[in-house]
Design an enzyme around this catalytic site. Structure first.
Site, PDB file in Angstrom:
ATOM      1  CG  HIS A  55      -0.208  -9.405  18.422  1.00 56.77           C
ATOM      2  ND1 HIS A  55       0.775 -10.025  19.155  1.00 56.77           N
ATOM      3  CD2 HIS A  55       0.251  -9.365  17.126  1.00 56.77           C
ATOM      4  CE1 HIS A  55       1.782 -10.343  18.364  1.00 56.77           C
ATOM      5  NE2 HIS A  55       1.495  -9.969  17.126  1.00 56.77           N
ATOM      6  CG  HIS A 104       4.992 -13.316  14.848  1.00 56.97           C
ATOM      7  ND1 HIS A 104       4.111 -13.767  15.810  1.00 56.97           N
ATOM      8  CD2 HIS A 104       4.676 -12.011  14.622  1.00 56.97           C
ATOM      9  CE1 HIS A 104       3.295 -12.776  16.150  1.00 56.97           C
ATOM     10  NE2 HIS A 104       3.613 -11.704  15.440  1.00 56.97           N
ATOM     11  CG  HIS A 111       6.123  -7.470  17.131  1.00 55.84           C
ATOM     12  ND1 HIS A 111       4.990  -7.416  17.910  1.00 55.84           N
ATOM     13  CD2 HIS A 111       5.748  -8.098  15.999  1.00 55.84           C
ATOM     14  CE1 HIS A 111       3.978  -7.993  17.262  1.00 55.84           C
ATOM     15  NE2 HIS A 111       4.420  -8.406  16.091  1.00 55.84           N
ATOM     16  CG  ASP A 165       4.352  -8.353  12.391  1.00 56.30           C
ATOM     17  OD1 ASP A 165       4.348  -9.227  13.275  1.00 56.30           O
ATOM     18  OD2 ASP A 165       3.304  -7.897  11.897  1.00 56.30           O
ATOM     19  CG  ASP A 166       4.935 -12.210  10.611  1.00 49.92           C
ATOM     20  OD1 ASP A 166       5.233 -13.209  11.269  1.00 49.92           O
ATOM     21  OD2 ASP A 166       3.989 -11.447  10.916  1.00 49.92           O
ATOM     22  CD  GLU A 187      -1.627  -6.501  13.002  1.00 53.21           C
ATOM     23  OE1 GLU A 187      -0.889  -6.714  12.028  1.00 53.21           O
ATOM     24  OE2 GLU A 187      -1.857  -7.353  13.881  1.00 53.21           O
TER      25      GLU A 187
END
Length: 322
Positions: free
Chosen positions: A189, A13, A11, A270-271, A192
């Protein structure tokens, strides 16, 4: 020592993996002023909405195949340097269309970067096409249809990201049916920014093998038990969860509770630069702040490989590298 452990990530992006240094170099290339989303070498945002704004502005600094090849190669090479053997990049054909690049050129550029990183370091990479929830069901279906009509050997999964508080899971079921018909692995997703009901709806309606985040399932013990029984894999991103204030602290994060309840969990970034983290740091957090042993962390990596959207020959090879 987690620094010595092999790592895998399900995961991340791809535009969220842009380091501020790379973003500044791209901004200089295109003459873009970055003062409003990069300051003192860091991304600037204060909540999920402003994070998305900073993310979109950063994504706008990548405009052609070569830019995206550079991005994918740079990130995957960084991962390989800390012992990562596999990574899945979440990609957005919607973004490519919005900047006039075109989804095919976008995917081609990213694929070139993935292949360059593999040739240089041995890291395996795949791509997960993602629809953006806040753009509505039609655009998410468009992303799935794009993946169906434009198969690529490195595009192996489908996801839905974006603003979880918009729309109902039921509104997007058709998109996932299209993606499943394309032979893509399914993740989504959920759990969250929205609570356990989001995870339950995803499981009931989309039937994914994995859930991106899913950590709010901890609010419902029966749902946690169901996740464990069904073997649904959670792509957990602790650093992201703390940065976005989903949970107040790493000590209060539910990764340990989910793991001990038998839920299949994995570690992800994630980011990463937006949340001042990295995959290596996520592994270190699991060890030093959450009390996981190296053996337990190794098992999470094995779970990631077992749940990866790859062909069985590649999976077997990756498992042999652990």
């Amino acid at each position: 020592m987690t620094a010595e452990l092999k790592k895998a990530e399900l995961h991340c992006h791809v535009e969220g993996a842009v380091s501020p240094a790379l973003a500044l170099a791209q901004a200089k290339k295109y003459g873009v002023d970055t003062w409003h989303f990069i300051e003192d070498g860091s991304y600037v945002w204060k909540d999920f909405t402003s994070f998305l704004h900073a993310y979109d502005r950063t994504a706008g600094l990548f405009r052609n195949e070569e830019d995206y090849a550079l991005l994918a190669e740079t990130y995957l090479t960084e991962l390989a340097e800390v012992g990562t053997i596999y990574s899945e990049l979440i990609i957005s054909p919607d973004h490519a269309e919005s900047i006039g690049l075109g989804a095919n050129d976008y995917v081609a550029g990213l694929a070139a970067g993935v292949e360059a990183a593999r040739a240089k370091t041995g890291i395996e990479g795949r791509m997960i096409v993602s629809g953006l929830r806040h753009k509505g069901p039609e655009r998410v279906e468009w992303a799935a249809t794009y993946a169906l009509r434009n198969p690529h050997p490195l595009v192996t999964g489908f996801n839905m990201a974006g603003e979880e508080r918009m729309g109902r899971v039921a509104d997007f079921v058709r998109a996932f049916e299209i993606a499943r018909d394309a032979g893509l692995g399914i993740t989504i997703h959920a759990g969250e920014l929205v609570g356990a009901e989001s995870v339950r709806d995803a499981m009931d309606l989309v039937r994914p093998s994995r859930i991106s985040h899913g950590v709010r399932a901890i609010e419902d013990p029966a749902l946690v038990e169901r996740l464990a029984e069904e073997g649904t894999v959670l792509e957990v991103c602790p650093g992201s969860n703390i940065a976005l204030k989903v949970f107040p602290s790493f000590e209060g994060h539910p990764l340990r509770a989910l793991h001990d309840a038998g839920v299949r969990v994995t570690l992800n970034s994630d980011d990463p630069p937006f949340f001042h983290t990295s995959l290596a740091r996520e592994y270190e957090i699991a060890s030093t702040m959450m009390g996981f042993s190296d053996r337990e962390i190794d098992a999470m990596t094995r779970t990631a490989i077992e749940a990866a959207f790859v062909d069985e020959a590649t999976r077997t090879l990756l498992l042999s590298r652990l």
